[in-house]
Design an enzyme around this catalytic site. Structure first.
Site, short mmCIF file in Angstrom:
data_model
loop_
_atom_site.label_atom_id
_atom_site.label_comp_id
_atom_site.label_asym_id
_atom_site.label_seq_id
_atom_site.Cartn_x
_atom_site.Cartn_y
_atom_site.Cartn_z
CG HIS A 1 3.43 -16.45 -6.92
ND1 HIS A 1 3.84 -15.29 -7.52
CD2 HIS A 1 2.14 -16.25 -6.56
CE1 HIS A 1 2.83 -14.42 -7.53
NE2 HIS A 1 1.79 -14.98 -6.96
CB CYS B 1 0.90 3.59 -15.32
SG CYS B 1 -0.43 4.80 -15.31
#
Lengths: 399, 399
Positions: A201, A324
């Site tokens: 992918h 994050c």
């Protein structure tokens, strides 16, 4: 609103030609490759054809390709499979601080099993120094694993030089080429690697297909035990359509490599030049030795996640090297290891281009991105000197 | 010639409704579930929806389902993950001789790591005696793994009874339900299992998707380390379309369970009655406690592989419990462990029905199969008393 996708490092859209090649194996040709009758042999032949296509992409033999379900599986398999196969010869392995979590966490698993692991430092561009590799080798060293190219900062590592050192010392050398294979020319013989991981992918193939190149004659302990699939080295009923898709995607990547790389470089350079003009925005990773489609930055005073959300509202999809932003909510260890201060590391943004991006996409990005930065800085407590949240890379877990 | 598929234990055709549900995730909705923007959250939601669908099939919570790439991966993960997580409490594990190679070979891997493994015997129907399980438990035992239903002889094991014993003794209990889940009602609470493996392609879902049920609160060491996917317990970019397909297939299996089981039993009984009339042909596995779609036999004087090829020529696709037929060329350990003599074990044939088989399919099979047997027996050196090739289960590796 038109969507502009600049996050090819997260995943690529599936090439329609690849999907077309996969289609029959979802429908009429659904057989199990282990079955003896026509449906089975047809599936088996399709897998062997795909194996050849993948082998040709990296200049290996077909028999040196083992299909897996992902790049992460290939990395786990390679790293632990070799360390375990060679544990009677030594229990020391070497990795860099640039590695993907699939390698880093596998290394920590080996530490628990009594292995010693060296985590090599990198320079400000994220480059591993081959001399440092050489110096960290001991009599106990059995395996070196260095990432080919960083998905986070785009830096391409000196694999060939490290390969030469590994060979001299008789140490097995693995490279995680998940971000590289299919996107830049990769030749296992030229690189001198013994094992190489890839993921479909990442080059317009399907999710659910990866591969590990294992040089002929290499002993490796399986990760997934069971039946005789993949010559007994990786069990489980083969994901036939995904494997076929990986093969087709490899073929297309090889055929179109020069064009794709040329176009990506042109657009990337335009993007980097444009973004570098914005105040207090810094390129991360190596300025030249980087993936042709990769442009990554840190933006002072603001957080990656906020940029991503505002960009998404404008139809621009990007990533943040700060984990994050990918729901883990810690400052990126890769950026920190490159010496990027943790407050700056929080403001990481990564644009990765694809074969279908246009110059107009870049123009649009360059017109919108400075406004996003401006708006966030106006809102930012950091820019106003209110101090840093999450100093030292801590941040709370997002629910 | 019309093809009649009686090999659902090898793999199922993909249900067109399942493929339809998967389709968007190959094309427009190709995002990485970790990405924060719309494409990512859409993929993430699709996975969570599939997780609920799979959970509902086995009466678990969503949070207790971990997606894998196959049943074999789920088995490896469960078996080694629990044995390693609990190794400070003891190093003894119990399996039966009916287990799939993914469990048996994982057990052998643990033996190399210093674990003791008990391989439980079975009776002539392939049934594990719960009392034998109880007696083999030591203070060191941390894990019992017993297959729910055998793909080779169809026998359903007394999982509930063994679950009760495991619970009493505080031992973790895993069942490989790859052949059972989606094909018979499976309720993890009723069975009292702590872990349960399944595979989507066994119930009209896609290849490349499996799942492991892990009871809440269970500690398990990952098999594939890396990113934070699957709550940090199974890394690798999720195979979104395959997971979505597994969810849809689970939903359909649950909704249509009663009908599918009813129809399968009817056709299977007709098949067993018809075949049992042929001379020197014996049912293998339990006569009643067996998978509703499963009919398996041994045919004296001939080899499974020859039967498969002649049947295939008549458009009938079946399997042979003799692993010889699935390219491994050894007499089936499962049949041998049930006390089937090795010459008879070579003549194994397995018909597994699916929801799309018709009564006419069975009529056709029952008209053709006796002719195949007759023809092979006429050619057979065994039937003529020429002695056995591969006595003791040896046979050469097929190239």
């Amino acid at each position: 609103m038109r969507k502009r996708y600049f996050d090819h490092v997260a995943t690529n859209p599936l090439d329609s030609r690849v999907f077309e090649a996969m289609m029959p194996y979802f429908t009429e040709d659904f057989g199990n490759p282990l079955s003896l009758y026509g449906l089975g042999t047809k599936a088996k032949e399709a897998i062997e054809n795909a194996r050849l296509q993948v082998a040709l992409l990296i200049n290996s033999k077909s028999s040196e390709i083992i299909f897996t379900s992902s790049g992460a599986e290939a990395n786990n398999f390679a790293f632990r499979g070799i360390a375990l196969a060679r544990q009677n010869e030594g229990k020391h392995v070497i990795v860099s601080k640039m590695e993907h979590h699939s390698i880093l966490n596998s290394a920590r698993f080996l530490e628990k099993m009594g292995f010693a692991v060296t985590f090599l430092p990198v320079d400000k561009y994220g480059t591993v120094d081959p001399d440092t590799v050489k110096k960290s080798i001991t009599k106990e060293t059995t395996l070196i694993s260095i990432i080919h190219a960083s998905s986070e900062v785009g830096t391409i590592e000196p694999i060939k030089e490290i390969g030469r050192i590994a060979k001299e010392k008789g140490i097995v050398f693995h490279t995680d080429a998940v971000a590289a294979a299919g996107n830049i020319p990769v030749d296992v013989k030229e690189l001198g690697v013994d094992l190489l991981s890839m993921a479909a992918h990442q080059f317009y193939g399907p999710k659910g297909a990866g591969a590990l190149y294992v040089r002929e004659g290499m002993r490796i302990v399986p990760l997934i035990y069971g039946g005789i699939q993949e010559s007994g080295r990786r069990a489980g009923t083969e994901n036939v359509p995904a494997i076929v898709g990986m093969g087709k995607a490899a073929e297309l990547a090889k055929d179109e490599m020069a064009d794709r790389v040329g176009q990506a470089k042109k657009l990337r350079d335009k993007l980097i030049n444009g973004v570098s003009g914005i105040e207090n925005v810094y390129l991360t990773g190596h300025p030249e030795n980087r993936l042709p489609a990769h442009a990554s930055f840190t933006v002072e005073f603001i957080e990656g996640e906020a940029m991503l959300l505002l960009l998404a509202a404008k139809g621009i999809y990007a990533a943040s090297g700060s984990a994050c932003s990918s729901k883990a909510l810690k400052a990126s260890p890769v950026l920190l290891s490159m010496g990027v201060p943790s407050n700056l590391a929080q403001g990481s943004i990564v644009f990765t281009l694809g074969k279908d991006n246009t110059e107009e996409d870049i123009d649009y990005l360059l017109s919108e991105f400075p406004q996003v930065i401006k708006r966030l800085r106006e809102m930012s407590p950091y820019a106003k000197g209110w101090g840093m949240k999450g100093e030292g890379g801590e941040c709370t877990v997002q629910k």
